[in-house]
Structure formats: C-alpha cells, structure tokens
Write a protein that holds these residues in place. Structure first.
Motif, PDB file in Angstrom:
ATOM      1  N   LEU A   1     103.971 101.648  11.444  1.00 42.49           N
ATOM      2  CA  LEU A   1     102.899 102.329  10.728  1.00 42.49           C
ATOM      3  C   LEU A   1     102.495 103.635  11.377  1.00 42.49           C
ATOM      4  O   LEU A   1     101.652 104.349  10.866  1.00 42.49           O
TER       5      LEU A   1
ATOM      6  N   MET B   1      95.469  94.241   7.180  1.00 44.45           N
ATOM      7  CA  MET B   1      94.645  93.085   7.501  1.00 44.45           C
ATOM      8  C   MET B   1      94.875  92.706   8.962  1.00 44.45           C
ATOM      9  O   MET B   1      95.975  92.274   9.320  1.00 44.45           O
ATOM     10  N   GLU B   2      93.859  92.887   9.777  1.00 42.75           N
ATOM     11  CA  GLU B   2      93.950  92.558  11.202  1.00 42.75           C
ATOM     12  C   GLU B   2      95.132  93.261  11.872  1.00 42.75           C
ATOM     13  O   GLU B   2      95.917  92.633  12.584  1.00 42.75           O
ATOM     14  N   VAL B   3      95.258  94.525  11.614  1.00 40.65           N
ATOM     15  CA  VAL B   3      96.383  95.281  12.161  1.00 40.65           C
ATOM     16  C   VAL B   3      95.924  96.428  13.062  1.00 40.65           C
ATOM     17  O   VAL B   3      96.472  96.622  14.148  1.00 40.65           O
TER      18      VAL B   3
HETATM   19  N1  SAH Z   1      98.302  91.047   8.404  1.00 41.40           N
HETATM   20  C1  SAH Z   1      98.712  89.795   8.985  1.00 41.40           C
HETATM   21  C2  SAH Z   1      99.179  89.896  10.436  1.00 41.40           C
HETATM   22  C3  SAH Z   1      98.157  90.393  11.410  1.00 41.40           C
HETATM   23  S1  SAH Z   1      98.781  90.396  13.070  1.00 41.40           S
HETATM   24  C4  SAH Z   1      97.590  88.791   8.883  1.00 41.40           C
HETATM   25  O1  SAH Z   1      96.446  89.172   8.709  1.00 41.40           O
HETATM   26  O2  SAH Z   1      97.869  87.609   8.999  1.00 41.40           O
HETATM   27  C5  SAH Z   1      99.210  92.098  13.258  1.00 41.40           C
HETATM   28  C6  SAH Z   1     100.563  92.433  12.703  1.00 41.40           C
HETATM   29  O3  SAH Z   1     100.702  93.841  12.771  1.00 41.40           O
HETATM   30  C7  SAH Z   1     101.706  91.859  13.498  1.00 41.40           C
HETATM   31  O4  SAH Z   1     102.577  91.192  12.642  1.00 41.40           O
HETATM   32  C8  SAH Z   1     102.339  93.058  14.145  1.00 41.40           C
HETATM   33  O5  SAH Z   1     103.731  92.930  14.302  1.00 41.40           O
HETATM   34  C9  SAH Z   1     102.001  94.153  13.192  1.00 41.40           C
HETATM   35  N2  SAH Z   1     101.961  95.487  13.770  1.00 41.40           N
HETATM   36  C10 SAH Z   1     101.325  95.848  14.896  1.00 41.40           C
HETATM   37  N3  SAH Z   1     101.507  97.157  15.131  1.00 41.40           N
HETATM   38  C11 SAH Z   1     102.286  97.627  14.115  1.00 41.40           C
HETATM   39  C12 SAH Z   1     102.839  98.900  13.797  1.00 41.40           C
HETATM   40  N4  SAH Z   1     102.601  99.950  14.560  1.00 41.40           N
HETATM   41  N5  SAH Z   1     103.590  99.011  12.697  1.00 41.40           N
HETATM   42  C13 SAH Z   1     103.815  97.944  11.894  1.00 41.40           C
HETATM   43  N6  SAH Z   1     103.321  96.720  12.153  1.00 41.40           N
HETATM   44  C14 SAH Z   1     102.571  96.552  13.254  1.00 41.40           C
END
Ligand code: SAH
Length: 511
Positions: A386, A402-404
C-alpha cells in the motif's frame, strides 16, 4: 547465515571441533526449514564453516501448534527468512550440539582451550542498535564490529534498519563461542516471535554457565532471554481480545467446531521441536478477555467479538455508501472479502495484501480453488504494497483499510495516503484502527494490542490524521465508534468514513 573462521594450524581442524566434515555440504531438517553446514574455504591456514538456515515460512507456521500467538508469523511479512535470529540460534544448538558441549575426542586439547576465531553474521536484528552488540559481546573477550545496515541504500535519509552486520574476533574456546551465540542471538533479536521451550531456564543456565554469571549485563540478558514468556502471554491475551474468538481460523481451514471446546493456546507442541510451551491459559479465562469486554462485566451476556462488530460496521458503512465495487486493502485472511462476496450487491471485490502468506490463507478460507465461476469472476485477490502506487488499486467505488494503518511505519504513512487517497482515489475510504485510549480496559495489556502495531492512536490523533488527509487530498470525513462506546475512553475501535469532495457535496454521489 553465520560463518565461523579460524586460523589455528591446521585450520581444517575446525571440522573436527564442529563435528562436520569440511568436504561435504550437510543438511539438517528443522521444523521450520533447513539448516546447511558447508565450508566456503578450508585450507591449512584458514578455514571457514558456514551455517545457513533456509526458513520456510509455511513450515514455520505449521510447526507451531494451533492457537499459538506465533501464528502472527505466518500472517505477516517478517524477517525470519532473511535475518539471523532466534531461529538461527535454535538451528545452531541443534546442528552443533556436540561442539557446544566442548567434547571432541579427536582433538581434545584444541576443544578445551581458546583458539583464534572470527564469527560473522551479515544480517542480525539488534534491538538497541550496534551498541548493544558491543555491550553483550565485548565482556566475553570479543573484539566487536557492529555496523548498522541502512534501511534502504537508495534512501539514506530513512536512516538505519534495526539490523547490524556483526563480526566478532577473539581467542575464545569454540564451545563458549557457540554458547555465546546461542544465548545472545535471541537476546539481541529480542523479537516477539521467539520460541519458548518449557526448559528454557535450564537451557540458559547450561549455555551460560561459564560466562553469564560474571557478565556485567547478566540481568538484562536474562530478562530479555526469558522475558518472552510473559510477553508472549500478554501478546496472546491481547491478540485474543483484539480478534475475538475466531483466531484459529487464520491458520486452519474452516471446520465446524464447537467454539466452547477451544482449549485456548496449547502447551503440547511436540517436544522434539523448538516450539515448546506456551503460557498456559486456562480455557475459562478466554471469554473474559474477548471482545473488548471490560472488567466487571464478566457475568454479563457474552459480547460479540470485536472483529465481528468491526466487520459489520464496515459492511454497514459500505452499504450506506452505495458502493458496488470494493477493494479491501490489507485484507489479511480475507474475512471481509468473504462477507462482501456473500452479498450480490458487491459486483466487484478485491483483496490486497503485502503478505503472500496472508493471501494463501485467504485463498484457502475463501475456497478459491472450488469457487463457483460466477463468484470467482467478481473477485480479485492479489499481492501489493500500500505504500507503492499501483494501478490495480484504482477503479473501485470504495476502499477499506481495516486495522491496517497501524501496521505501517509512521514515516511511510504519507506514502500510503498518497497511494490510496491521491492515486487510487475511490469515492469512499473506510479506515478502522484501535483507539489507544481504550487500552486501559484490557487489564492484562501492556503496550500495544499487537506486536506488529507501529502505533496506536487516541481519538484525537486519529481525527487529526484524518483531517490532514482530507486537506491534502480533497476528502471529507466522519467518525463512528465500533464496539462499546465508553463515555470517557471511547470505543475499542475507531472508524473513519471518508468521502471524496467537500462535505457540502457529501451524498452527491460520484464525481
Ligand atoms: N484487514 C484485515 C487484516 C488486518 S491485519 C482484518 O481486519 O482482519 C493487517 C494486514 O495488513 C496484514 O494482513 C498485513 O499483511 C497487511 N499489511 C500491513 N502493511 C501492509 C502494506 N504496506 N501493504 C499491504 N498490506 C499490508
């Protein structure tokens, strides 16, 4: 990888000391990959043995029991395959088991005394920076060179990574050297994901018997070495609290199971594996920490897990937005993607994650291989980061994070904003993230809710960030609580609903 060199004469005696023949490449299967010993050079004057560990992330995950906190390893991109770490220490202990005891029937006098040694570790995670390596190894008779590895050579302004290139030189008994490494690699690594075996205290005492007690940093070393036991327990609790009760699904294909039968984190990993005991969590305690439940509410009807509430809140907001195509950025194991596919109004659904392992789990959970064509045609599942502009992120009515965001290093957040709000520019963006203020409600929690979180925001911080994004990229934003909205602390999860354009145009549809 690590290399051990000596200039003792003849240097090839190193093969006797290590009990590994210099002429051969030897392989040692580990539960999480393959260790190989080979000699890049083997001459009279100088001989070098290399221990190279190939970590297989899939095996690493499988070698852990179900429900272990370490399943995070498989969920996230991690450094284990690329850096020397506690895993290398475990492999070293296994591969050089006899050498570590100092026993060598064919060269007993050589094994008994100090010999000139040089040890190098090209990439070693080093919490506390290079200075820590000096502090730990110098009192043991090593001349230490520890050079911080830059985060990215192309961008010196990003500064150093947490890795060092370490070289140790000294006249040290080989068995002692191996024991120094065995204890100090995990101590320097200080990772959250560390093997804890039931007899860890014994192992520390045994490996450290000749040197640890006299080490000026003995208490820091011991704390770091054993500290993981408590840290792991906290992590496990925090993870359960955050995720709700379907943690196991992340590792296992969906099976019909009675959730009440969940024994919690298991303590019965096979003893032959380095994966060992986990903090025993009495089954009865699990519900007490699930779903952001507050103390004193334990007798109340069980709350719905926070991750379920979160997913529903996001689905509700998407429905209100009128979006028909949705991209889930950082989709993890694909729970939201599955829920979106279940609703025919979402005609185009994408899941993106940077972690191949997460995507593999998502594909399995979603039963991608058996998915009917009509459903499959609506879905895109692909790997992407991302923080890098990617055309594939564009063309959706709405994007979900979501939680990212809390997994992204603060200096990279700008890049993420540019990629999502600047380049992909969907009409709607939904962002959820923990509310740090609420953390005091988790009475077992110290620090953040998940070891991979780079930050957790208060409501004010989240709102300030969102306001900045709106100014920069021409969006408006509204906030919604998810979960129990505590009058003082706010909700456990905060959600921002961004719409493109100024608030005055809100609801005006697509522009
Ligand atoms: N959206 C999901 C997962 C949240 S955990 C939920 O709510 O259940 C965070 C996720 O973001 C992980 O799967 C991780 O691999 C991903 N992530 C973290 N940094 C990222 C990046 N720079 N680009 C893409 N994905 C990323």
């Amino acid at each position: 990888m690590l290399t051990i060199s000596t200039t003792v004469r003849p240097a090839t005696d190193l093969g006797f000391l290590l009990h590994k023949h210099p002429d051969r490449v030897q392989e040692f299967g580990q539960s999480y990959g393959t260790a190989r010993v080979f000699y890049p050079e083997a001459g009279e004057e100088r001989c070098t043995a290399a221990l190279m560990l190939d970590v297989d992330p899939v095996r690493l995950v499988r070698s852990r029991g179900r429900s272990t906190p370490d399943y995070a390893l498989g969920q996230y991109v991690n450094d284990r395959p690329y850096a020397a770490s506690s895993l290398l220490a475990v492999a070293l202990a296994d591969v050089f088991r006899t050498a570590r005891t100092g026993r060598c029937d064919s060269r007993p006098e050589l094994a008994a005394g100090p010999i000139p040694l040089e040890i190098t570790l090209p990439v070693l995670p080093c919490r506390g920076g290079p200075e820590m390596a000096h502090r730990f190894f110098e009192p043991l008779g090593w001349t230490v060179e520890a050079q911080a590895v830059p985060l990215d050579e192309g961008f010196p302004e990003w500064g150093d990574s947490r890795y060092v290139r370490l070289s140790l030189r000294g006249e040290v008994r080989l068995a002692d050297a191996l024991n120094h490494l065995y204890v100090l690699l995990p101590v320097l690594d200080d990772a959250k994901h560390y093997w804890i075996a039931s007899d860890e205290v014994d192992k520390l005492i045994r490996a450290g018997e000749s040197w640890l007690a006299a080490h000026p940093d003995r208490s820091l070393i011991t704390r770091r070495y054993l500290g993981r036991r408590r840290a792991l327990a906290r992590t496990a609790f925090a993870r359960l609290a955050e995720l709700g009760d379907d943690v196991e699904e992340d590792l296992e294909p969906p099976v019909e199971e009675d959730p009440a039968a969940d024994p919690g984190p298991t303590a019965d990993a096979p003893s032959s594996e380095p994966a060992g005991e986990l903090p025993a969590v009495p089954a009865g305690e699990l519900p007490a920490v699930s779903a952001g439940e507050a103390p004193g509410e334990r007798d109340a009807a069980p709350k719905r897990p926070l991750n379920v509430l979160r997913r529903e809140a996001v689905l509700g907001a998407l429905a209100e937005s009128g979006a028909h195509s949705v991209i889930d950025l950082g989709c993890g194991s694909g729970q939201l993607v599955g829920a979106l596919l279940d609703r025919p109004e979402f005609t185009k659904v994408a899941g993106v994650d940077v972690s191949a392992q997460a995507l593999a789990i998502a594909a399995r959970r979603l039963r991608l291989d058996r998915m009917p064509d009509r459903r499959r045609e609506r879905l895109r599942l692909f790997q992407g980061a991302l923080t890098y502009t990617d055309d594939r992120f564009a063309g959706y009515d709405a994007a979900v994070l979501m939680e990212v965001v809390e997994h992204v290093d603060p200096p990279r957040l700008n890049a993420l904003e540019r990629v999502v709000f600047g380049a992909a520019r969907p009409g709607h963006v939904i962002v959820t993230t923990p509310n740090a203020e609420y953390n005091v409600r988790y009475d077992f929690l110290e620090g953040m809710r998940h070891p991979d979180h780079r930050f957790e925001w208060t409501r004010a911080q989240f709102q300030a960030w969102a306001a900045g994004v709106c100014r920069e990229y021409g969006y408006h934003v509204a906030f919604r609580p998810v979960g129990d909205d505590d009058p003082e602390l706010g909700p456990p999860t905060q959600m921002a609903l961004f719409g493109r354009g100024s608030a005055a145009n809100a609801g005006g549809g697509d522009d």
